[in-house]
Design a protein around this motif. Sequence first.
Motif, PDB file in Angstrom:
ATOM      1  N   LEU A 201       0.826  -1.209   0.000  1.00  0.00           N
ATOM      2  CA  LEU A 201       0.000   0.000   0.000  1.00  0.00           C
ATOM      3  C   LEU A 201       0.859   1.258   0.000  1.00  0.00           C
ATOM      4  CD1 LEU A 201      -2.706  -1.157   2.573  1.00  0.00           C
ATOM      5  CD2 LEU A 201      -3.044  -0.830   0.115  1.00  0.00           C
ATOM      6  N   ASP A 202       1.929   1.240   0.797  1.00  0.00           N
ATOM      7  CA  ASP A 202       2.840   2.390   0.830  1.00  0.00           C
ATOM      8  C   ASP A 202       3.553   2.569  -0.511  1.00  0.00           C
ATOM      9  OD1 ASP A 202       2.135   2.846   3.450  1.00  0.00           O
ATOM     10  OD2 ASP A 202       3.956   1.957   4.308  1.00  0.00           O
ATOM     11  N   ASP A 203       3.996   1.444  -1.092  1.00  0.00           N
ATOM     12  CA  ASP A 203       4.684   1.510  -2.377  1.00  0.00           C
ATOM     13  C   ASP A 203       3.758   2.020  -3.473  1.00  0.00           C
ATOM     14  OD1 ASP A 203       6.984   0.553  -1.220  1.00  0.00           O
ATOM     15  OD2 ASP A 203       6.839  -1.464  -2.069  1.00  0.00           O
ATOM     16  N   ALA A 204       2.492   1.620  -3.416  1.00  0.00           N
ATOM     17  CA  ALA A 204       1.536   2.069  -4.426  1.00  0.00           C
ATOM     18  C   ALA A 204       1.338   3.580  -4.363  1.00  0.00           C
ATOM     19  CB  ALA A 204       0.200   1.359  -4.241  1.00  0.00           C
ATOM     20  N   ALA A 205       1.160   4.100  -3.164  1.00  0.00           N
ATOM     21  CA  ALA A 205       0.982   5.545  -3.008  1.00  0.00           C
ATOM     22  C   ALA A 205       2.229   6.303  -3.438  1.00  0.00           C
ATOM     23  CB  ALA A 205       0.628   5.868  -1.561  1.00  0.00           C
ATOM     24  N   ALA A 206       3.395   5.774  -3.045  1.00  0.00           N
ATOM     25  CA  ALA A 206       4.649   6.443  -3.400  1.00  0.00           C
ATOM     26  C   ALA A 206       4.877   6.413  -4.903  1.00  0.00           C
ATOM     27  CB  ALA A 206       5.817   5.779  -2.667  1.00  0.00           C
ATOM     28  N   LYS A 207       4.587   5.271  -5.537  1.00  0.00           N
ATOM     29  CA  LYS A 207       4.786   5.157  -6.977  1.00  0.00           C
ATOM     30  C   LYS A 207       3.845   6.070  -7.733  1.00  0.00           C
ATOM     31  CE  LYS A 207       6.676   3.376 -10.636  1.00  0.00           C
ATOM     32  NZ  LYS A 207       8.122   3.582 -10.943  1.00  0.00           N
ATOM     33  N   ALA A 208       2.594   6.143  -7.303  1.00  0.00           N
ATOM     34  CA  ALA A 208       1.639   7.025  -7.958  1.00  0.00           C
ATOM     35  C   ALA A 208       2.068   8.482  -7.858  1.00  0.00           C
ATOM     36  CB  ALA A 208       0.255   6.841  -7.335  1.00  0.00           C
ATOM     37  N   LYS A 209       2.545   8.878  -6.691  1.00  0.00           N
ATOM     38  CA  LYS A 209       2.989  10.255  -6.507  1.00  0.00           C
ATOM     39  C   LYS A 209       4.217  10.550  -7.347  1.00  0.00           C
ATOM     40  CE  LYS A 209       4.223  13.648  -2.978  1.00  0.00           C
ATOM     41  NZ  LYS A 209       4.438  13.895  -1.523  1.00  0.00           N
ATOM     42  N   GLU A 210       5.152   9.589  -7.376  1.00  0.00           N
ATOM     43  CA  GLU A 210       6.380   9.783  -8.154  1.00  0.00           C
ATOM     44  C   GLU A 210       6.086   9.919  -9.643  1.00  0.00           C
ATOM     45  OE1 GLU A 210       9.217   8.498 -10.938  1.00  0.00           O
ATOM     46  OE2 GLU A 210       8.086   6.856 -10.019  1.00  0.00           O
ATOM     47  N   LEU A 211       5.195   9.069 -10.147  1.00  0.00           N
ATOM     48  CA  LEU A 211       4.827   9.140 -11.559  1.00  0.00           C
ATOM     49  C   LEU A 211       4.096  10.434 -11.870  1.00  0.00           C
ATOM     50  CD1 LEU A 211       3.671   5.493 -12.393  1.00  0.00           C
ATOM     51  CD2 LEU A 211       5.662   6.704 -13.338  1.00  0.00           C
ATOM     52  N   ALA A 212       3.187  10.832 -10.996  1.00  0.00           N
ATOM     53  CA  ALA A 212       2.436  12.060 -11.202  1.00  0.00           C
ATOM     54  C   ALA A 212       3.369  13.269 -11.294  1.00  0.00           C
ATOM     55  CB  ALA A 212       1.424  12.260 -10.085  1.00  0.00           C
ATOM     56  N   GLU A 213       4.329  13.298 -10.399  1.00  0.00           N
ATOM     57  CA  GLU A 213       5.283  14.411 -10.401  1.00  0.00           C
ATOM     58  C   GLU A 213       6.156  14.363 -11.650  1.00  0.00           C
ATOM     59  OE1 GLU A 213       7.262  13.912  -6.678  1.00  0.00           O
ATOM     60  OE2 GLU A 213       5.708  14.946  -5.522  1.00  0.00           O
ATOM     61  N   ARG A 214       6.562  13.160 -12.052  1.00  0.00           N
ATOM     62  CA  ARG A 214       7.411  13.036 -13.233  1.00  0.00           C
ATOM     63  C   ARG A 214       6.678  13.490 -14.501  1.00  0.00           C
ATOM     64  NH1 ARG A 214       8.868   7.279 -15.695  1.00  0.00           N
ATOM     65  NH2 ARG A 214       9.159   6.747 -13.473  1.00  0.00           N
ATOM     66  N   LEU A 215       5.423  13.087 -14.632  1.00  0.00           N
ATOM     67  CA  LEU A 215       4.668  13.423 -15.829  1.00  0.00           C
ATOM     68  C   LEU A 215       4.240  14.889 -15.862  1.00  0.00           C
ATOM     69  CD1 LEU A 215       2.512  10.183 -16.047  1.00  0.00           C
ATOM     70  CD2 LEU A 215       4.364  10.844 -17.594  1.00  0.00           C
ATOM     71  N   ALA A 216       4.150  15.507 -14.676  1.00  0.00           N
ATOM     72  CA  ALA A 216       3.770  16.917 -14.613  1.00  0.00           C
ATOM     73  C   ALA A 216       4.946  17.837 -14.892  1.00  0.00           C
ATOM     74  CB  ALA A 216       3.171  17.230 -13.245  1.00  0.00           C
TER      75      ALA A 216
END
Length: 217
Positions: A201-216
Amino acid sequence: MATLLHIDSSVFPSAASASRAVTDAFRKTWEEQHPEGTVIYRDLAANPVPHITADAHTAGFATPDTHTPEQAAAFAERVGLIEELERADAILIGAPMYNFAIPSTLKAWLDNVVLIGRTAMTEESKVKGTPVTVVASRGGSYAPGTPREGYEHVQNYLEAVLRDMLALDLDFIVPELTMAPHNPAMSELIPLFEASRTKALDDAAAKAKELAERLAA
């Protein structure tokens, strides 16, 4: 804003599905980062896609003007799924292990979107390099060094298809031992299950945030 293609394949609802719980955590964080973004959602258990047919397969190797009516209809469904994949800036897939492999519904989706010369085995692919996060849940453990290491046919298979054929940027999140709370013979493994679930669950949230920041960026 970025587009997320979210695919679930567990036959169980979120309350009973380890993979759906983790994909839900990923998607929640993603939507917090992208409140105006787009999510394309496919629940393959509720709405399975057609398994590949001879018409759908052979149409992929023929020019549209030579398609029979049956080929044209079958291929149109494939193209719709492929276009969804091509629109995605990131992909999220829930892939529980059933009988040592992925659900047949997910296999059907893959068979439709893998098209040589368009999405696979070509430098011209629009999906090449797209980040894909796979939540590969399983009731036991098939990690290297465990007794059932040789039965792991989820990550190995998806690496071959998603990374090697579709050239996606692949990352796995693996919640394991999910049967421990339900199988008395596995009761001593419950603490390891809980740790695995929390990490997933922690990895999922962290990965989603990391991808969101990268794509933005």
